[in-house]
Every structure is written in structure tokens, then in C-alpha cells.
Design a protein around this motif. Structure first.
Motif, PDB file in Angstrom:
ATOM      1  N   THR A   1       0.809  -1.220   0.000  1.00 31.60           N
ATOM      2  CA  THR A   1       0.000   0.000   0.000  1.00 31.60           C
ATOM      3  C   THR A   1       0.841   1.268   0.000  1.00 31.60           C
ATOM      4  O   THR A   1       0.339   2.339  -0.357  1.00 31.60           O
ATOM      5  CB  THR A   1      -0.941   0.048   1.223  1.00 31.60           C
ATOM      6  N   CYS A   2       2.104   1.204   0.414  1.00 30.11           N
ATOM      7  CA  CYS A   2       2.933   2.405   0.454  1.00 30.11           C
ATOM      8  C   CYS A   2       3.307   2.831  -0.972  1.00 30.11           C
ATOM      9  O   CYS A   2       3.095   2.091  -1.940  1.00 30.11           O
ATOM     10  CB  CYS A   2       4.195   2.173   1.293  1.00 30.11           C
ATOM     11  N   GLU A   3       3.903   3.994  -1.097  1.00 30.82           N
ATOM     12  CA  GLU A   3       4.217   4.530  -2.417  1.00 30.82           C
ATOM     13  C   GLU A   3       5.212   3.661  -3.165  1.00 30.82           C
ATOM     14  O   GLU A   3       5.069   3.438  -4.376  1.00 30.82           O
ATOM     15  CB  GLU A   3       4.749   5.959  -2.287  1.00 30.82           C
ATOM     16  N   ASN A   4       6.209   3.155  -2.470  1.00 29.91           N
ATOM     17  CA  ASN A   4       7.191   2.307  -3.152  1.00 29.91           C
ATOM     18  C   ASN A   4       6.569   1.018  -3.668  1.00 29.91           C
ATOM     19  O   ASN A   4       6.870   0.573  -4.783  1.00 29.91           O
ATOM     20  CB  ASN A   4       8.360   1.996  -2.214  1.00 29.91           C
ATOM     21  N   CYS A   5       5.724   0.412  -2.873  1.00 26.97           N
ATOM     22  CA  CYS A   5       5.031  -0.804  -3.323  1.00 26.97           C
ATOM     23  C   CYS A   5       4.171  -0.510  -4.541  1.00 26.97           C
ATOM     24  O   CYS A   5       4.169  -1.268  -5.524  1.00 26.97           O
ATOM     25  CB  CYS A   5       4.168  -1.370  -2.196  1.00 26.97           C
ATOM     26  N   ARG A   6       3.436   0.588  -4.492  1.00 25.86           N
ATOM     27  CA  ARG A   6       2.540   0.927  -5.605  1.00 25.86           C
ATOM     28  C   ARG A   6       3.310   1.334  -6.852  1.00 25.86           C
ATOM     29  O   ARG A   6       2.816   1.213  -7.969  1.00 25.86           O
ATOM     30  CB  ARG A   6       1.564   2.033  -5.173  1.00 25.86           C
ATOM     31  N   ASN A   7       4.561   1.771  -6.668  1.00 25.59           N
ATOM     32  CA  ASN A   7       5.415   2.100  -7.812  1.00 25.59           C
ATOM     33  C   ASN A   7       6.111   0.876  -8.395  1.00 25.59           C
ATOM     34  O   ASN A   7       6.886   0.995  -9.346  1.00 25.59           O
ATOM     35  CB  ASN A   7       6.465   3.138  -7.404  1.00 25.59           C
ATOM     36  N   GLY A   8       5.854  -0.287  -7.819  1.00 30.21           N
ATOM     37  CA  GLY A   8       6.402  -1.520  -8.360  1.00 30.21           C
ATOM     38  C   GLY A   8       7.644  -2.038  -7.668  1.00 30.21           C
ATOM     39  O   GLY A   8       8.227  -3.027  -8.114  1.00 30.21           O
ATOM     40  N   PHE A   9       8.048  -1.409  -6.564  1.00 29.44           N
ATOM     41  CA  PHE A   9       9.269  -1.824  -5.877  1.00 29.44           C
ATOM     42  C   PHE A   9       8.968  -2.142  -4.411  1.00 29.44           C
ATOM     43  O   PHE A   9       9.414  -1.455  -3.495  1.00 29.44           O
ATOM     44  CB  PHE A   9      10.358  -0.760  -6.022  1.00 29.44           C
ATOM     45  N   SER A  10       8.239  -3.233  -4.226  1.00 34.30           N
ATOM     46  CA  SER A  10       7.817  -3.627  -2.884  1.00 34.30           C
ATOM     47  C   SER A  10       8.973  -4.070  -2.008  1.00 34.30           C
ATOM     48  O   SER A  10       8.837  -4.131  -0.781  1.00 34.30           O
ATOM     49  CB  SER A  10       6.763  -4.738  -2.961  1.00 34.30           C
ATOM     50  N   THR A  11      10.128  -4.375  -2.592  1.00 36.41           N
ATOM     51  CA  THR A  11      11.309  -4.675  -1.784  1.00 36.41           C
ATOM     52  C   THR A  11      11.782  -3.453  -1.010  1.00 36.41           C
ATOM     53  O   THR A  11      12.561  -3.584  -0.061  1.00 36.41           O
ATOM     54  CB  THR A  11      12.455  -5.189  -2.675  1.00 36.41           C
TER      55      THR A  11
END
Length: 350
Positions: free
Chosen positions: A91-101
Motif C-alpha cells: 500500500t505504500c508509495e514504493n510498493c505501488r510504484n512496483g518496488f515492494s522490496t
């Protein structure tokens, strides 16, 4: 319950540990159906990454949800789930930008989580999963057929990681590709390149069993040579200039050097090998050849939705990388077999 614990270099034990419990409303407890040993697990096993204290280990597993916290919404008791090699909320911005790591609230199996406790390791009978709604990917239809489980297990790491190498290198229809590394990730990178439409794929491998898997996954050529001789052999089928894309799937100084010198001028290296030693990137070489480098730790959770349907319908069969299956109680032999290159990848059944 039983779980794998690493005490020191080459000291892997199966031990009784406390059963996991739901400690936050976002947790789930998963009964492990299958887990495995990863090439990156060999770095602490060999002592390259020091083990400062005994701890649980393992970061790839699939299983059935047994309990959930009262705040879990997307996962239900009885769901069959894939756990990626890290924790994320999606749900965070990094996850939503495709970089859940790079999840702002994420973490790693076996390390401290955001509750202050230690996340479990995946090589055990049960695992507590923090942020279950984000971390776990639900496989539709409940318990899959037994023959699908090894293929689904690769989506927790190696298939998604091989895919990330291919995506990072810009593999597309008609691309020419070289894969450096013939471990499970390298072999899955061959499969990923084929899936994305590569027209010619060279697998660098010296082992017949791994060469056979590479060919089944789509490799058109095999190169056994290394270093200067390897670079020359790689360039032969590509008009002497090298391939469009090189997928680096090892993580050593030598493998990155091989990758950078093999790509054609203006080509791209996609790297996913966990770095273990070696100098900084050779900027002068990259400047003079215009070879680009992109990649890093693979956000496999972001790739599950794309890859899962093709595993379920049989178009992708990445589970062929598992060539040794052992009960969890023989996990020490699994580590030894991979360390001694007697196995490509070891699947563990509790």
C-alpha cells in the motif's frame, strides 16, 4: 514445531522452536506445505556473511493459512498462499510504484519486523506472517494439484528474480540475450527471456544437468568458457559485437565483469545476483561502450499477478529447477548438496 536454525558457518540444525502466535491484527499463521534452500542462503552457510547469533533461516515458502488477525482483510483461513522472500504492505508509495522490496513498512524474514520482534524464517513447519494482506499472494481455487506446488514455490523468489533480470535488461521480442549464471535464478532468467520474446538466448554453464534445463527453458546456445575466452565465445554468434541484453545472476566481481564485457555497445545488463565482493562498477568501461546497468533486489511480489496465471495453466514450468526433494528434517543435507553443486535447488517438505 520444527524449524531450521543456523548457528554458524556450515552449522545448520533442525530444532524445536515455539509455535508462532498472532501478535498483531495484521498477522497470519501459515502452515508450510513446501519451502526451499536459496543460493543466497549459501552466503551465511559458507561464512561469507557472518552469523552473529543463532537464528531461523529461509525465505521462500508456500502454504495454507491457519489463523489470521482481526485486521486481515484480503487473506482467509484455508487460502493457499505464496510468500515472497520479504515482507511488504503493498500500500505504500514504493510498493505501488512496483518496488515492494523497498516497502516503507517492510522487512525481511529472520530480521526484526516493525513490531520489534523477529520475523520467522521460512524453513519450518509454521510461519507468522506480518502484514499478511500485503505480503501473501493468494492462489485462486484453494489447494493446488501436487504437481503445481514446485512451480508455485518459484514465484516466492527465483522465477520472479529471473524475470526481474530480464525486465531490467530490457528484453523484448527479438532481443538477443546472454545469461551469466546457471543456478536456479539464472535458469529462470532463461525462461523469462524466452517468455518475453527473445530470439536467441545463450546460457553460460559448465554442468550438463543445468545445460539440459536451460535448453528446456529456451536456451538456443550454451557457452562453457569464462573470462576473456568466454567473452570471445559469446560474441561469435552475434556478429562479433555481443548481445543486446546480458542477465547477471551470480553476484561476484567475475560475473559482473563477464556481463559488462559481453554486452554489445549500447547494450544493457540486468543484474540480480546478490553482491558479494568486488570493486565498484568500472565507469570507464561503461562510458566507452555505453553499456547500461540496471537491476537489484527483485520485487517479486509485484510480479506474482503477471506470472501466476501462466504457472496455473502450465505455460510456465519453472519448478523444473528443483532437482532434489528432502524432508525438512534433512535440511542440513540440502544445504550441503547445493553448496557442493550436487543439486540446482532443493525443495523441502515439512
Amino acid at each position: 514445531m520444527l524449524a531450521t536454525v543456523i548457528h554458524a558457518a556450515r552449522d545448520i540444525r533442525i530444532e524445536e522452536v515455539p509455535d508462532p502466535v498472532v501478535s498483531t491484527g495484521r498477522d497470519a499463521i501459515v502452515r508450510v506445505v513446501a519451502s526451499c534452500v536459496c543460493g543466497s542462503d549459501l552466503w551465511p552457510y559458507r561464512g561469507v556473511t557472518p552469523t552473529k547469533h543463532a537464528h531461523r533461516i529461509g525465505h521462500e515458502f508456500v502454504g495454507v493459512v491457519e489463523q489470521i488477525g482481526d485486521g486481515v482483510e484480503n487473506v482467509r483461513i484455508g487460502d493457499f498462499v505464496i510468500a515472497p522472500f520479504y515482507l511488504c504492505d503493498m500500500t505504500c508509495e514504493n510498493c505501488r510504484n512496483g518496488f515492494s522490496t523497498s516497502c516503507l513498512n517492510g522487512g525481511w524474514w529472520g530480521s526484526k519486523d516493525r513490531t520489534g520482534g523477529f520475523a520467522d524464517g521460512g524453513q519450518g513447519e509454521f510461519v507468522r506472517v506480518p502484514d499478511a494482506d500485503g505480503t501473501l499472494a493468494v492462489v485462486p481455487g484453494g489447494m493446488p494439484a501436487p504437481e503445481l506446488i514446485p512451480h508455485l514455490l518459484t514465484l516466492s523468489d527465483v522465477m520472479g528474480t529471473g524475470h526481474h533480470a530480464a525486465v531490467s535488461a530490457g528484453v523484448t521480442k527479438g532481443s538477443t540475450v546472454v545469461v551469466v549464471g546457471d543456478g536456479a535464478v539464472g535458469l529462470c532468467a532463461v525462461l523469462a527471456a524466452k517468455r518475453l520474446g527473445a530470439s536467441r538466448i545463450v546460457a553460460m554453464s559448465r554442468h550438463e544437468s543445468r545445460q539440459a534445463v536451460a535448453r528446456e527453458f529456451g536456451a538456443t546456445d550454451i557457452v562453457e568458457e569464462r573470462a576473456d575466452e568466454g567473452v570471445a565465445r559469446i560474441k561469435e554468434p552475434f556478429d562479433g559485437i555481443g548481445p543486446d541484453c546480458v542477465l547477471e545472476c551470480v553476484g561476484t566481481e567475475e560475473s559482473m565483469d563477464q556481463a559488462l564485457r559481453s554486452a554489445r555497445p549500447g547494450g544493457q545488463v540486468g543484474f540480480v545476483g546478490v553482491p558479494n565482493g568486488g570493486p565498484e562498477l568500472p565507469m570507464q568501461t561503461m562510458f566507452s561502450t555505453n553499456v547500461g546497468v540496471r537491476g537489484g533486489v527483485a520485487p517479486v511480489r509485484n510480479y506474482v499477478d503477471e506470472l501466476l496465471p501462466e504457472v496455473l495453466d502450465g505455460r510456465l514450468r519453472p519448478g523444473l529447477v528443483f532437482d532434489l526433494e528432502l524432508p525438512l528434517t534433512e535440511v542440513a543435507e540440502g544445504y550441503a548438496a547445493m553448496d557442493e553443486r550436487r543439486a540446482i535447488k532443493v525443495l523441502l517438505r515439512p
